[in-house]
Design a protein around this motif. Structure first.
Motif, PDB file in Angstrom:
ATOM      1  N   VAL A 173       0.836  -1.198   0.000  1.00  0.00           N
ATOM      2  CA  VAL A 173       0.000   0.000   0.000  1.00  0.00           C
ATOM      3  C   VAL A 173       0.871   1.249   0.000  1.00  0.00           C
ATOM      4  CG1 VAL A 173      -1.663   1.340   1.355  1.00  0.00           C
ATOM      5  CG2 VAL A 173      -1.951  -1.149   1.116  1.00  0.00           C
ATOM      6  N   ILE A 174       1.885   1.257   0.846  1.00  0.00           N
ATOM      7  CA  ILE A 174       2.769   2.431   0.950  1.00  0.00           C
ATOM      8  C   ILE A 174       3.465   2.709  -0.374  1.00  0.00           C
ATOM      9  CG2 ILE A 174       4.850   3.333   2.059  1.00  0.00           C
ATOM     10  CD1 ILE A 174       3.978   1.762   4.593  1.00  0.00           C
ATOM     11  N   ASN A 175       4.013   1.676  -0.993  1.00  0.00           N
ATOM     12  CA  ASN A 175       4.706   1.856  -2.280  1.00  0.00           C
ATOM     13  C   ASN A 175       3.785   2.454  -3.336  1.00  0.00           C
ATOM     14  OD1 ASN A 175       7.083   0.777  -1.248  1.00  0.00           O
ATOM     15  ND2 ASN A 175       6.648  -1.297  -1.980  1.00  0.00           N
ATOM     16  N   ALA A 176       2.543   1.973  -3.368  1.00  0.00           N
ATOM     17  CA  ALA A 176       1.590   2.468  -4.359  1.00  0.00           C
ATOM     18  C   ALA A 176       1.163   3.894  -4.058  1.00  0.00           C
ATOM     19  CB  ALA A 176       0.375   1.546  -4.412  1.00  0.00           C
ATOM     20  N   TYR A 177       0.905   4.184  -2.781  1.00  0.00           N
ATOM     21  CA  TYR A 177       0.440   5.520  -2.410  1.00  0.00           C
ATOM     22  C   TYR A 177       1.520   6.578  -2.597  1.00  0.00           C
ATOM     23  CZ  TYR A 177      -3.967   3.759  -0.419  1.00  0.00           C
ATOM     24  OH  TYR A 177      -5.209   3.207  -0.247  1.00  0.00           O
ATOM     25  N   ARG A 178       2.771   6.210  -2.430  1.00  0.00           N
ATOM     26  CA  ARG A 178       3.857   7.179  -2.599  1.00  0.00           C
ATOM     27  C   ARG A 178       3.867   7.792  -4.000  1.00  0.00           C
ATOM     28  NH1 ARG A 178       8.670   3.778   0.416  1.00  0.00           N
ATOM     29  NH2 ARG A 178       8.457   4.753   2.500  1.00  0.00           N
ATOM     30  N   LEU A 179       3.433   7.025  -4.980  1.00  0.00           N
ATOM     31  CA  LEU A 179       3.488   7.508  -6.359  1.00  0.00           C
ATOM     32  C   LEU A 179       2.156   8.070  -6.846  1.00  0.00           C
ATOM     33  CD1 LEU A 179       5.610   4.650  -8.020  1.00  0.00           C
ATOM     34  CD2 LEU A 179       6.401   6.773  -6.948  1.00  0.00           C
ATOM     35  N   PHE A 180       1.102   7.875  -6.040  1.00  0.00           N
ATOM     36  CA  PHE A 180      -0.226   8.243  -6.517  1.00  0.00           C
ATOM     37  C   PHE A 180      -0.367   9.738  -6.797  1.00  0.00           C
ATOM     38  CE2 PHE A 180      -4.477   9.900  -5.455  1.00  0.00           C
ATOM     39  CZ  PHE A 180      -5.197   9.322  -6.485  1.00  0.00           C
ATOM     40  N   ALA A 181       0.133  10.588  -5.906  1.00  0.00           N
ATOM     41  CA  ALA A 181      -0.079  12.039  -6.053  1.00  0.00           C
ATOM     42  C   ALA A 181       0.457  12.548  -7.391  1.00  0.00           C
ATOM     43  CB  ALA A 181       0.574  12.795  -4.898  1.00  0.00           C
ATOM     44  N   TRP A 182       1.600  12.008  -7.829  1.00  0.00           N
ATOM     45  CA  TRP A 182       2.166  12.449  -9.112  1.00  0.00           C
ATOM     46  C   TRP A 182       1.314  11.941 -10.278  1.00  0.00           C
ATOM     47  CZ3 TRP A 182       4.855  16.132 -11.021  1.00  0.00           C
ATOM     48  CH2 TRP A 182       5.445  16.019 -12.280  1.00  0.00           C
ATOM     49  N   ALA A 183       0.851  10.702 -10.194  1.00  0.00           N
ATOM     50  CA  ALA A 183      -0.026  10.167 -11.234  1.00  0.00           C
ATOM     51  C   ALA A 183      -1.291  11.019 -11.338  1.00  0.00           C
ATOM     52  CB  ALA A 183      -0.382   8.713 -10.941  1.00  0.00           C
ATOM     53  N   GLN A 184      -1.813  11.427 -10.197  1.00  0.00           N
ATOM     54  CA  GLN A 184      -2.997  12.278 -10.176  1.00  0.00           C
ATOM     55  C   GLN A 184      -2.698  13.641 -10.787  1.00  0.00           C
ATOM     56  OE1 GLN A 184      -4.394  13.619  -6.247  1.00  0.00           O
ATOM     57  NE2 GLN A 184      -6.440  12.935  -6.827  1.00  0.00           N
ATOM     58  N   ILE A 189      10.217  13.358  -6.179  1.00  0.00           N
ATOM     59  CA  ILE A 189      10.391  14.777  -5.851  1.00  0.00           C
ATOM     60  C   ILE A 189       9.046  15.391  -5.444  1.00  0.00           C
ATOM     61  CG2 ILE A 189      10.979  17.036  -6.800  1.00  0.00           C
ATOM     62  CD1 ILE A 189      13.009  15.563  -8.620  1.00  0.00           C
ATOM     63  N   TYR A 190       8.000  15.043  -6.195  1.00  0.00           N
ATOM     64  CA  TYR A 190       6.658  15.568  -5.907  1.00  0.00           C
ATOM     65  C   TYR A 190       6.157  15.070  -4.554  1.00  0.00           C
ATOM     66  CZ  TYR A 190       1.946  17.238  -7.063  1.00  0.00           C
ATOM     67  OH  TYR A 190       0.756  17.914  -7.077  1.00  0.00           O
ATOM     68  N   GLN A 191       6.504  13.834  -4.228  1.00  0.00           N
ATOM     69  CA  GLN A 191       6.082  13.224  -2.968  1.00  0.00           C
ATOM     70  C   GLN A 191       6.619  13.985  -1.763  1.00  0.00           C
ATOM     71  OE1 GLN A 191       4.384  10.968  -1.326  1.00  0.00           O
ATOM     72  NE2 GLN A 191       5.618  10.646   0.505  1.00  0.00           N
ATOM     73  N   GLU A 192       7.791  14.579  -1.902  1.00  0.00           N
ATOM     74  CA  GLU A 192       8.388  15.321  -0.792  1.00  0.00           C
ATOM     75  C   GLU A 192       7.520  16.503  -0.368  1.00  0.00           C
ATOM     76  OE1 GLU A 192      12.317  16.447  -1.894  1.00  0.00           O
ATOM     77  OE2 GLU A 192      13.058  14.381  -2.082  1.00  0.00           O
ATOM     78  N   GLN A 193       6.788  17.074  -1.306  1.00  0.00           N
ATOM     79  CA  GLN A 193       5.919  18.209  -1.003  1.00  0.00           C
ATOM     80  C   GLN A 193       4.449  17.802  -0.862  1.00  0.00           C
ATOM     81  OE1 GLN A 193       7.248  21.169  -0.341  1.00  0.00           O
ATOM     82  NE2 GLN A 193       9.264  20.263  -0.739  1.00  0.00           N
ATOM     83  N   HIS A 194       4.154  16.551  -1.201  1.00  0.00           N
ATOM     84  CA  HIS A 194       2.767  16.056  -1.147  1.00  0.00           C
ATOM     85  C   HIS A 194       2.782  14.668  -0.503  1.00  0.00           C
ATOM     86  CE1 HIS A 194       2.914  19.034  -4.411  1.00  0.00           C
ATOM     87  NE2 HIS A 194       1.642  19.297  -4.102  1.00  0.00           N
ATOM     88  N   ASP A 195       3.129  14.665   0.773  1.00  0.00           N
ATOM     89  CA  ASP A 195       3.334  13.410   1.482  1.00  0.00           C
ATOM     90  C   ASP A 195       2.068  12.552   1.486  1.00  0.00           C
ATOM     91  OD1 ASP A 195       5.018  11.753   3.364  1.00  0.00           O
ATOM     92  OD2 ASP A 195       3.266  12.131   4.632  1.00  0.00           O
TER      93      ASP A 195
END
Length: 432
Positions: A320-331, A376-382
């Motif tokens: 779940v964590i691995n998938a959620y880490r990348l979700f914000a950028w995909a969105q 990089i995006y994840q750092e600002q959109h945890d």
């Protein structure tokens, strides 16, 4: 490995045949009439709906019903009991409207519940008498009331124990031929099994009509069909978005998501995805008996809907964590739908373990998304922050689990309520 073997066994035809032989064929061979056990709780709104429907339909079935009154759901199963109660009454009235049943205008008093439970002990055990008890109890029709008695309590405790020993946990449920069917929403599957065993001439028209498929397609076809709904060129009349709250570990979220994508495409409206953490990652517990039923029920629902469902590779924790880490950028890149669909397909169709970060990165790259940009995006959109915000939003809707859907001022829990969503969308369009 052990989990995969268990999942394979649950899917197997051999298991199904063993259950049918044990719980149905042996009795038939010995000349016994087929029997289904119905577990009802007098305080349960969905039991009230189910007993009314069974009373209406029982004449079509060539089998006996044994009705067992229980206290309710087994302890420790219900999450957020207060919110669940509010939802259950609201949902029961949706069912009452759909099937023209007696609805709920007020909850039964303690005196009515006690009297109904006592009265049941004096009547012949059948569906019709059970229905009358429910109508009198929920309508608070009793003018004289009984006091609680030890025999009645012992009777319900005995039935509650029987429910647990037979491998289930909830009221408004039917046990037949080794399978469980919970609530009116699963009468379609119950009737289908009766038809298979020549105990019903045909699936009742009520359920055939209400279980028509709305062009649901298998997820494997979606990567070639899904559009960026937000940027769809077809003019939209409705301005409200369809919001879905989901968890990657929830089989019902998977089924609800596929249907929501299909609905959003048909209606040409925006679909907003709000992932939340699975219950087990939020400190809640789900008894194994409930997890087993959910999985088996989701499998047969998937088959009915034409949604591919081959197994379950548990993403709990790192997956779940691995998938959620990348979700914000995909969105952010307008590919949230494709990404979540690919993750669901990995879990429920292809047997891909998302706990391995390379597998998630492969999914990402196939969607032409850059993993480094996502980091990089994840750092600002945890992910933990937005997952918490999504959970708070869900709580504000007076809901707690997934999948949940909201449209305008309306909210629904469960993939079974997609048809209600479409009704609201059509009403909005008509009004517009």
């Amino acid at each position: 490995m052990l989990l995969r073997l268990k999942i394979k066994w649950l899917h197997s035809q051999l298991r199904a045949k063993v259950l049918i032989f044990r719980y149905f064929l042996i009795g038939q061979f010995l000349g016994k009439k087929a029997q289904a056990e119905v577990y009802l709780s007098l305080n349960d709104p969905h039991s009230f709906m189910l007993v009314q429907m069974l009373s209406r339909l029982a004449k079509n079935y060539r089998l006996d019903f044994k009705v067992l009154f229980i206290w309710g759901t087994l302890p420790g199963v219900t999450i957020c009991p207060k919110l669940y109660r509010q939802w259950a009454i609201k949902d029961a009235n949706l069912i009452a409207e759909q099937y023209q049943l007696v609805n709920i205008s007020a909850e039964p008093s303690s005196a009515s519940l006690t009297t109904g439970q006592q009265t049941w002990q004096l009547l012949v055990n059948n569906i019709k008498n059970a229905e009358q008890i429910f109508i009198n109890t929920w309508g608070n029709h009793y003018r004289e009331h009984f006091q609680t008695s030890t025999p009645t309590i012992n009777h319900q405790v005995k039935n509650q124990t029987r429910l647990k020993e037979k491998g289930h946990y909830a009221p408004a449920s039917i046990s037949f031929a080794g399978s469980w069917f919970v609530g009116i929403d699963r009468l379609y599957h119950f009737e289908s099994m009766l038809q298979k065993f020549a105990l019903l001439d045909d699936v009742t028209e009520d359920f055939t009509a209400k279980n028509q498929l709305n062009n649901i397609v298998t997820p494997r076809n979606y990567p070639h069909k899904v559009v960026n709904i937000k940027a769809a060129k077809t003019p939209t009349v409705a301005t409200e978005p369809l919001v879905i709250y989901l968890s990657l570990r929830s089989p019902y979220s998977y089924l609800g998501f596929v249907q929501a994508v299909n609905l959003a495409e048909r209606q040409q409206i925006e679909l907003i995805i709000r992932p939340i953490l699975p219950l087990l990652m939020r400190g809640e517990s789900i008894p194994m008996v409930k997890q087993k039923y959910i999985y088996l029920d989701a499998v047969r629902e998937a088959k009915k809907l034409g949604i591919e469902f081959n197994g379950f590779t548990d993403p709990l924790g790192d997956g779940v964590i691995n998938a959620y880490r990348l979700f914000a950028w995909a969105q952010q890149q307008g590919k949230a739908v494709e990404y979540i669909l690919a993750c669901f397909q990995a879990i429920y169709v292809d047997g891909i373990d998302l706990a391995n970060p390379e597998n998630v990165e492969t999914i990402f790259k196939k969607l032409a998304l850059d993993v480094d940009d996502a980091s990089i995006y994840q750092e600002q959109h945890d992910w933990q922050q937005w997952a918490d915000i999504n959970q708070v939003e869900l709580t504000k809707l007076n809901l707690w689990g997934v999948p949940c859907f909201s449209y305008g001022g309306y909210s629904y829990w469960g993939q079974d309520r997609i048809f209600e969503l479409e009704k609201e969308i059509n009403i909005f369009r008509t009004a517009g």
